[in-house]
Design an enzyme around this catalytic site. Structure first.
Site, short mmCIF file in Angstrom:
data_model
loop_
_atom_site.label_atom_id
_atom_site.label_comp_id
_atom_site.label_asym_id
_atom_site.label_seq_id
_atom_site.Cartn_x
_atom_site.Cartn_y
_atom_site.Cartn_z
N SER A 1 0.84 -1.19 0.00
CA SER A 1 0.00 0.00 0.00
C SER A 1 0.88 1.24 0.00
CB SER A 1 -0.91 0.01 1.22
OG SER A 1 -1.74 1.15 1.23
N HIS B 1 -20.66 12.49 1.36
CA HIS B 1 -21.17 13.62 2.13
C HIS B 1 -20.74 14.96 1.55
CE1 HIS B 1 -17.27 12.64 4.05
NE2 HIS B 1 -17.16 13.96 4.23
N ASN C 1 -7.07 -5.71 14.04
CA ASN C 1 -6.02 -5.43 15.01
C ASN C 1 -4.69 -5.18 14.33
OD1 ASN C 1 -5.11 -5.01 17.65
ND2 ASN C 1 -4.38 -7.13 17.84
N GLY C 2 -4.73 -4.41 13.22
CA GLY C 2 -3.51 -4.06 12.52
C GLY C 2 -2.73 -2.99 13.26
N ARG C 3 -1.56 -2.67 12.73
CA ARG C 3 -0.70 -1.67 13.36
C ARG C 3 -1.22 -0.28 13.02
NH1 ARG C 3 3.95 1.27 12.21
NH2 ARG C 3 5.29 1.62 14.03
N HIS D 1 -2.01 7.31 -4.83
CA HIS D 1 -2.24 6.14 -3.99
C HIS D 1 -2.21 4.89 -4.86
CE1 HIS D 1 -5.45 3.13 -2.98
NE2 HIS D 1 -4.74 3.04 -1.88
N ASN E 1 -2.56 0.42 -4.27
CA ASN E 1 -2.69 -0.74 -3.39
C ASN E 1 -2.81 -1.97 -4.26
OD1 ASN E 1 -4.83 -2.74 -2.03
ND2 ASN E 1 -3.59 -1.79 -0.44
N ARG F 1 -3.10 -6.22 -3.57
CA ARG F 1 -3.29 -7.09 -2.41
C ARG F 1 -3.87 -8.44 -2.82
NH1 ARG F 1 -7.27 -3.36 -2.81
NH2 ARG F 1 -9.42 -4.10 -2.70
N HIS G 1 2.25 12.17 -0.30
CA HIS G 1 1.78 13.55 -0.19
C HIS G 1 2.94 14.48 -0.53
CE1 HIS G 1 -2.18 12.78 1.55
NE2 HIS G 1 -1.61 11.83 2.29
#
Length: 299
Positions: free
Chosen positions: A89, A168, A255-257, A103, A105, A107, A93
């Site tokens: 990933s 939104h 529960n990723g970093r 960006h 990714n 996977r 910036h």
């Protein structure tokens, strides 16, 4: 081709992209942190900051496994307990407002031999939309897609338009790109090896495509007003990632970093109250392009 092979190749592409981005930036280097996940697996977080081009960026690799949380099982509509997921990933910036955010990714996800798939994509988020650069970007992606299946670009481009949409706000995050999910041989004319090769080819297209856009703009002068607009556009990026991004949600719910998951956020962003750009300005022109369904190849 098994999951260990896929993970090893993704680590290789992380290495290649990091080396190329250091050369492109010319000043900053990546700092690596190795991490282990409670429950199984881990990854390599690599961050580059305060460079000549890149203000903050990350190129992350992970290969995690373990028990699938109930929320994810319901979202995927599966009953299996154990999962394996690996991928690369990237979010960059830039410091100059005329250089776009990018960006990528790629996977792979596996529950068992019957339930597994590839996903990923590349999208571009200019602070200022330059039509010719958006056209260039989409032509590069189409070139990669067409090598594997002529249906890929129109299908994945439409998916990106739908996915990278800030509901939104009623605007797209940027000028889109290509995005795909749950890609399997049953959904394509490709084998598992062919789908992986497509994934890898997309990864290989990342640096040369972005380098062209960087080198067109890296030395452009900018004003404080341009920086303030950049911060507002970064704010939109933050809103999308925290509210809608599926990868962020998956990382948090498995529960990723945290530091690696939130690596995608910019170092500085802004939220001016009810900001409206001056009619006819470059900022107002940019907003006109932030809509779904723009046929960039016809521009």
């Amino acid at each position: 081709m098994n999951k260990e092979y896929i993970a090893d190749r993704y680590k290789q592409i992380q290495d290649e992209i990091c080396r190329a981005l250091e050369q492109l930036d010319g000043k900053a280097s990546f700092v690596e942190e190795l991490w282990a996940r409670d429950g199984g697996g881990g990854g390599r977080t690599r961050v580059i900051q305060n460079g000549d081009v890149i203000e903050k960026g990350g190129v992350n690799f992970s290969a995690v496994h373990g028990v699938l949380p109930e929320a994810i099982k319901r979202a995927f509509q599966v009953d299996d307990e154990n999962f394996f997921a690996t991928g690369v990933s990237i979010v960059l910036h830039p410091s100059n407002p005329f250089v776009p955010i990018i960006h990528m990714n790629i996977r792979y996800f596996e529950l068992n031999d019957q339930i597994r798939w590839f996903g990923g994509g590349i999208d571009l988020t200019p602070h200022y939309v330059e039509k010719d650069e958006a056209v260039y970007f989409h032509r590069q992606l189409k070139g990669v897609c067409d090598r594997f299946d002529l249906s890929f670009y129109p299908e994945f481009k439409a998916f990106a338009d739908r996915y990278f949409y800030i509901k939104h706000r009623g605007e797209t995050r940027g000028v889109g790109g290509v995005f795909y999910d749950r890609l399997t041989p049953e959904k394509t004319a490709l084998s598992w090896e062919g789908i992986f090769d497509f994934s890898y080819a997309l990864g290989n297209a990342f640096v040369p495509t972005y380098a062209e856009l960087v080198n067109r703009n890296r030395h452009r002068d900018f004003s404080e007003a341009n920086k303030q607009w950049q911060y507002l556009r970064r704010g939109r990026y933050v809103e999308f990632n925290l509210v809608y991004d599926a990868g962020t949600k998956f990382g948090l719910e498995t529960n990723g970093r945290i530091e690696s998951i939130l690596m995608s956020l910019p170092p500085h962003a802004g939220w001016a109250y009810d900001f409206k750009p001056e009619s006819g300005s470059a900022e107002a022109e940019t907003l006109l392009w932030l809509r779904q369904g723009v046929d960039w190849l016809a521009q």
